[in-house]
Design a protein around this motif. Sequence first.
Motif, PDB file in Angstrom:
ATOM      1  N   LEU A 189      30.180  33.209  40.872  1.00 36.33           N
ATOM      2  CA  LEU A 189      29.295  32.435  42.028  1.00 36.33           C
ATOM      3  C   LEU A 189      30.379  31.831  42.939  1.00 36.33           C
ATOM      4  O   LEU A 189      29.979  32.131  44.328  1.00 36.33           O
ATOM      5  CB  LEU A 189      28.741  31.216  41.257  1.00 36.33           C
ATOM      6  N   LEU A 190      31.477  31.325  42.658  1.00 40.15           N
ATOM      7  CA  LEU A 190      32.534  30.950  43.588  1.00 40.15           C
ATOM      8  C   LEU A 190      33.452  31.705  44.245  1.00 40.15           C
ATOM      9  O   LEU A 190      33.516  31.584  45.642  1.00 40.15           O
ATOM     10  CB  LEU A 190      33.136  29.694  42.998  1.00 40.15           C
ATOM     11  N   VAL A 191      33.947  32.590  43.434  1.00 36.59           N
ATOM     12  CA  VAL A 191      35.098  33.363  44.229  1.00 36.59           C
ATOM     13  C   VAL A 191      34.330  34.896  44.553  1.00 36.59           C
ATOM     14  O   VAL A 191      34.457  35.352  45.766  1.00 36.59           O
ATOM     15  CB  VAL A 191      36.047  33.786  43.263  1.00 36.59           C
ATOM     16  N   ILE A 192      33.711  35.460  43.871  1.00 36.93           N
ATOM     17  CA  ILE A 192      33.209  36.814  44.318  1.00 36.93           C
ATOM     18  C   ILE A 192      31.978  36.763  45.290  1.00 36.93           C
ATOM     19  O   ILE A 192      32.051  37.523  46.271  1.00 36.93           O
ATOM     20  CB  ILE A 192      32.785  37.547  42.975  1.00 36.93           C
ATOM     21  N   ARG A 193      30.992  35.875  45.024  1.00 34.66           N
ATOM     22  CA  ARG A 193      29.804  35.816  45.687  1.00 34.66           C
ATOM     23  C   ARG A 193      30.104  34.625  46.960  1.00 34.66           C
ATOM     24  O   ARG A 193      29.247  35.027  48.016  1.00 34.66           O
ATOM     25  CB  ARG A 193      28.636  35.459  44.996  1.00 34.66           C
ATOM     26  N   SER A 194      30.796  33.848  46.723  1.00 34.44           N
ATOM     27  CA  SER A 194      30.980  32.718  47.649  1.00 34.44           C
ATOM     28  C   SER A 194      32.077  32.827  48.646  1.00 34.44           C
ATOM     29  O   SER A 194      32.326  32.099  49.477  1.00 34.44           O
ATOM     30  CB  SER A 194      30.646  31.355  47.160  1.00 34.44           C
ATOM     31  N   GLY A 195      33.091  33.791  48.236  1.00 36.45           N
ATOM     32  CA  GLY A 195      34.348  33.964  49.001  1.00 36.45           C
ATOM     33  C   GLY A 195      35.272  33.103  48.733  1.00 36.45           C
ATOM     34  O   GLY A 195      36.293  32.820  49.570  1.00 36.45           O
ATOM     35  N   TRP A 196      35.220  32.208  47.953  1.00 38.36           N
ATOM     36  CA  TRP A 196      36.132  30.943  47.590  1.00 38.36           C
ATOM     37  C   TRP A 196      37.706  31.881  47.297  1.00 38.36           C
ATOM     38  O   TRP A 196      37.581  32.762  46.666  1.00 38.36           O
ATOM     39  CB  TRP A 196      36.110  30.063  46.387  1.00 38.36           C
ATOM     40  N   LYS A 197      38.736  31.052  47.519  1.00 35.24           N
ATOM     41  CA  LYS A 197      39.900  31.497  47.241  1.00 35.24           C
ATOM     42  C   LYS A 197      40.246  31.228  45.891  1.00 35.24           C
ATOM     43  O   LYS A 197      39.613  30.309  45.339  1.00 35.24           O
ATOM     44  CB  LYS A 197      40.960  30.978  48.010  1.00 35.24           C
ATOM     45  N   VAL A 198      41.131  31.865  45.131  1.00 35.86           N
ATOM     46  CA  VAL A 198      41.435  31.607  43.596  1.00 35.86           C
ATOM     47  C   VAL A 198      41.738  29.978  43.667  1.00 35.86           C
ATOM     48  O   VAL A 198      41.516  29.637  42.677  1.00 35.86           O
ATOM     49  CB  VAL A 198      42.262  32.508  43.123  1.00 35.86           C
TER      50      VAL A 198
END
Length: 224
Positions: A189-198
């Motif tokens: 949800l956060l990294v792959i789909r929302s584009g958050w940095k690790v």
Amino acid sequence: MVSVGQVSSDVKRQYDSGRRKAQAELVRRAVIDAAKDLLLTDGYARSTVPRVAQACGVSPESVYKRFPGKPALVRAVVEQALAGGGEVAAEARSDALPAGDLAALLRGWSELAAEVAPLVSPILLLVQKAAGQDDGLADLARELDDDRRSRMTANAGRLAAAGHLRRGMSVQRAADVLWTYSSPELFDLLVIRSGWKVEQYAAFVVDGLTAHFNPGDGDALVQR
């Protein structure tokens, strides 16, 4: 008396044996790496054992010798990812974190999550999605789920033993929290789909865990 020839022969056998073991390990790692690449690019159904064998230059029989079927090969991919990128496996590094210092423990867990999640979450999500295609894979999906639940329950027990659970929070509830924050779905949800940095994902994990487990004044553990 042992002759020089016998000693030389023994040394040669040991050397040959060590070389064979090293070569076998190289092949095993090559098979796992090829399987991982195919799984992530082509999906589970198209990642057949013959294609994996072809990708790393060995025979399908050589793959089956090491892994009795595709689910076993996928498990090896997951286990390699869970080990993280360090010389010491991530689980061992997690166990070595000081339980008495809550801030250091939660920060350490979040850093390990940032290291391991990018490696393992895409594979776990793929396994969940493809579980309906293969009975063996469905069994593997349940086993991996159970393994992560057991791991998080053990971590919750560490928190409880060190007095880091809030008043009224059971070990089971703590395990549920850890289970959620370590889930591949959260990383998705956060990294792959929302584009958050690790790094942002890791900060989110440590902030969330701190909010749940930092006892505060007079808020110590009373329930196990």
